[in-house]
Design a protein around this motif. Structure first.
Motif, PDB file in Angstrom:
ATOM      1  N   UNK A 178      80.425  44.475 -79.364  1.00  0.00           N
ATOM      2  CA  UNK A 178      81.062  43.360 -79.923  1.00  0.00           C
ATOM      3  C   UNK A 178      80.653  43.636 -81.498  1.00  0.00           C
ATOM      4  N   UNK A 179      81.505  44.087 -82.286  1.00  0.00           N
ATOM      5  CA  UNK A 179      81.473  44.338 -83.824  1.00  0.00           C
ATOM      6  C   UNK A 179      81.530  43.236 -84.640  1.00  0.00           C
ATOM      7  N   UNK A 180      82.112  42.057 -84.323  1.00  0.00           N
ATOM      8  CA  UNK A 180      82.497  41.123 -85.007  1.00  0.00           C
ATOM      9  C   UNK A 180      83.508  41.274 -86.133  1.00  0.00           C
ATOM     10  N   UNK A 181      84.421  42.668 -85.822  1.00  0.00           N
ATOM     11  CA  UNK A 181      85.230  43.198 -86.951  1.00  0.00           C
ATOM     12  C   UNK A 181      84.694  42.912 -88.262  1.00  0.00           C
ATOM     13  N   UNK A 182      83.513  43.402 -88.293  1.00  0.00           N
ATOM     14  CA  UNK A 182      82.607  43.565 -89.492  1.00  0.00           C
ATOM     15  C   UNK A 182      82.038  44.814 -89.535  1.00  0.00           C
ATOM     16  N   UNK A 201      84.654  48.390 -76.529  1.00  0.00           N
ATOM     17  CA  UNK A 201      84.512  47.952 -77.645  1.00  0.00           C
ATOM     18  C   UNK A 201      85.442  46.983 -77.945  1.00  0.00           C
ATOM     19  N   UNK A 202      85.044  45.527 -78.287  1.00  0.00           N
ATOM     20  CA  UNK A 202      85.883  44.636 -78.940  1.00  0.00           C
ATOM     21  C   UNK A 202      85.414  44.177 -80.437  1.00  0.00           C
ATOM     22  N   UNK A 203      86.135  43.448 -81.101  1.00  0.00           N
ATOM     23  CA  UNK A 203      85.834  43.244 -82.434  1.00  0.00           C
ATOM     24  C   UNK A 203      85.773  44.502 -83.351  1.00  0.00           C
ATOM     25  N   UNK A 204      86.732  45.251 -83.191  1.00  0.00           N
ATOM     26  CA  UNK A 204      86.751  46.540 -83.980  1.00  0.00           C
ATOM     27  C   UNK A 204      88.029  46.614 -84.502  1.00  0.00           C
ATOM     28  N   UNK A 205      88.552  45.758 -84.839  1.00  0.00           N
ATOM     29  CA  UNK A 205      89.992  45.662 -85.467  1.00  0.00           C
ATOM     30  C   UNK A 205      90.112  44.771 -86.833  1.00  0.00           C
ATOM     31  N   UNK A 206      89.081  45.261 -87.867  1.00  0.00           N
ATOM     32  CA  UNK A 206      89.233  44.178 -88.972  1.00  0.00           C
ATOM     33  C   UNK A 206      90.341  44.395 -89.956  1.00  0.00           C
ATOM     34  N   UNK A 207      90.662  43.177 -90.394  1.00  0.00           N
ATOM     35  CA  UNK A 207      92.127  43.243 -91.362  1.00  0.00           C
ATOM     36  C   UNK A 207      91.556  42.578 -92.692  1.00  0.00           C
ATOM     37  N   UNK A 208      90.378  42.115 -92.621  1.00  0.00           N
ATOM     38  CA  UNK A 208      89.961  41.447 -93.868  1.00  0.00           C
ATOM     39  C   UNK A 208      89.690  39.815 -93.912  1.00  0.00           C
TER      40      UNK A 208
END
Length: 333
Positions: A178-182, A201-208
């Motif tokens: 879980x990459x925290x969208x970070x 993997x989850x949390x891997x779609x950051x949009x700012x």
């Protein structure tokens, strides 16, 4: 007590508590302070917050206006900035992140040339300058104006360093991330898969705007579901800038920072690598951790909350392992 900087940098809501002018002035000061006797070079990283680009530009403008060169690692982790600051001989490092906070917050973390948290006396001088109490800093002119340099290679070198630390292949292991969208949204997957693991993997779609939003180390329930529903061997959740990690075992049980400290402490003691037979914790650690250390014959010290205080204790006393329940784990050589 500092007015702007806490134990983990200058942090607050972007363009309210921490604004672009603060960032510019911090850059101006650092460029002049470290450039008194030579051409100053500073490395900068950031997480995925939308405001990170704004602060990166402001810091770069301040640094170069004072004659310093700014090396941009772009989206990367706090530990990577620390590592590259030290190994590539930068005067100091800057990480733009508010760690586990929501997207609308941001922060400026300052590191000295050893990749450690910047000395308090320097922070005090920065705060004086921010309040208009310091001496006026002249602008660089002509060829003395600094330059901005793409330094993504530093991030890639850090990835290689992490891979080199592995003592065996992860082939056959199925790992949840879980990459925290970070900061680790691309990095974590590539590291584990290079070592042979299969990843989900989850949390891997950051949009700012979605960093730490119902994901990452402060929202561990998502990783627990991922691991149990996909029958994975283990899972790891990071926070926005990846200086925290919480794990989940194959049953979905949460392995927090206290448990990680125990695992590492026991591992190092059994191999006679735990200096002073001591682990550094904070006052927030669970009483059960100390009972487990007692049974294992491991000593411990307690500090105030904050990885800054943990590391200060480690450095002062020569301890090699310390951390917090929240997932900050620190190794020292």
């Amino acid at each position: 007590m500092s007015k702007y900087f806490g134990t983990d940098g200058f942090r607050g809501e972007a363009n309210k508590a921490l604004n672009v002018e603060h960032a510019y002035k911090i850059g101006r000061f650092l460029g002049a302070y470290y450039g008194r006797e030579h051409k100053c070079s500073v490395v900068i990283g950031k997480d995925t917050r939308r405001s990170g680009y704004m602060f990166e530009c402001a810091l770069t403008a301040g640094l170069t206006a004072s004659g310093a060169d700014a090396y941009l690692m772009h989206v990367t982790t706090t530990p990577s900035v620390s590592y590259i600051t030290r190994t590539d001989d930068f005067d100091c490092g800057i990480m733009i992140s508010a760690s586990h906070n929501p997207y609308y917050d941001n922060g400026i973390k300052l590191l000295n040339g050893d990749g450690e948290k910047m000395e308090q006396y320097v922070i005090d001088e920065i705060e004086r300058y921010l309040d208009g109490k310091g001496a006026e800093i002249p602008f660089a002119t002509g060829s003395d104006i600094g330059k901005a340099v793409d330094y993504a290679a530093g991030r890639n070198r850090y990835i290689g360093y992490l891979i080199s630390l592995a003592t065996h292949s992860y082939k056959g292991m199925r790992i949840g991330l879980d990459c925290a969208n970070g900061s680790t949204w691309m990095m974590a997957k590539s590291i584990f898969e290079t070592l042979g693991a299969e990843t989900v993997v989850i949390g891997n779609q950051p949009n700012g705007l979605n960093i730490n939003n119902d994901c990452g180390s402060t929202h561990i329930e998502g990783l627990r579901r991922l691991v149990t529903e996909n029958k994975l061997d283990v899972g790891f959740a990071f926070d926005g800038d990846a200086d925290r990690c919480i794990a989940v075992d194959e049953t979905g049980r949460v392995i927090d920072g206290d448990l990680i400290l125990y695992i590492y402490g026991k591992y190092m003691k059994d191999r006679e690598k735990l200096a002073n037979n001591t682990v550094v914790t904070t006052v927030m650690s669970n009483f059960g951790l100390y009972r487990a250390f007692d049974r294992a014959g491991i000593n411990y010290e307690k500090t105030d909350v904050g990885d800054k205080y943990v590391y200060e204790c480690m450095r002062k006393n020569g301890h090699l392992l310390g951390g917090e329940q929240s997932g900050h784990i620190i190794f020292s050589k």
